[in-house]
Design a protein around this motif. Sequence first.
Motif, mmCIF file in Angstrom:
data_model
loop_
_atom_site.group_PDB
_atom_site.id
_atom_site.type_symbol
_atom_site.label_atom_id
_atom_site.label_comp_id
_atom_site.label_asym_id
_atom_site.label_seq_id
_atom_site.Cartn_x
_atom_site.Cartn_y
_atom_site.Cartn_z
ATOM 1 N N GLY A 27 0.971 -1.274 0.294
ATOM 2 C CA GLY A 27 -0.335 -0.109 -0.071
ATOM 3 C C GLY A 27 0.971 1.332 -0.609
ATOM 4 N N GLU A 28 1.334 1.391 0.595
ATOM 5 C CA GLU A 28 2.699 2.504 0.657
ATOM 6 C C GLU A 28 3.695 2.441 -0.346
ATOM 7 O OE1 GLU A 28 5.668 2.666 3.763
ATOM 8 O OE2 GLU A 28 4.536 1.833 5.554
ATOM 9 N N ALA A 29 4.425 1.603 -1.812
ATOM 10 C CA ALA A 29 4.775 1.543 -2.438
ATOM 11 C C ALA A 29 3.885 2.346 -3.598
ATOM 12 C CB ALA A 29 4.663 -0.070 -2.571
ATOM 13 N N LYS A 30 2.023 1.676 -3.804
ATOM 14 C CA LYS A 30 1.931 1.854 -4.193
ATOM 15 C C LYS A 30 1.609 3.737 -3.772
ATOM 16 C CE LYS A 30 -3.309 1.746 -6.137
ATOM 17 N NZ LYS A 30 -4.764 0.997 -5.816
ATOM 18 N N HIS A 31 1.136 4.562 -2.856
ATOM 19 C CA HIS A 31 1.572 6.061 -2.032
ATOM 20 C C HIS A 31 2.372 6.378 -3.016
ATOM 21 C CE1 HIS A 31 0.205 9.556 -0.848
ATOM 22 N NE2 HIS A 31 1.445 9.495 0.092
#
Length: 73
Positions: A27-31
């Motif tokens: 999720g952090e990677a997506k952001h």
Amino acid sequence: MDNMKKEVPYITLGQFLKIKDYVQSGGEAKHLIHTFSIQVNGDEENRRGRKLYPGDQVVINGEPHEIASDDES
């Protein structure tokens, strides 16, 4: 029966960001991918599933990285 290890010849951009400690989760990677300037081999990239192969050049906010093969130290 022989156990065979399947070698994956690539890593995804999301996995690479985790390995390099830019993020802790997918999720952090997506952001992060949508907020940082990320280039792969000179092209802007915004897909965390982008496959990276040995020899690929990744630049994250101006910091260059090269993808190495598993057998390189």
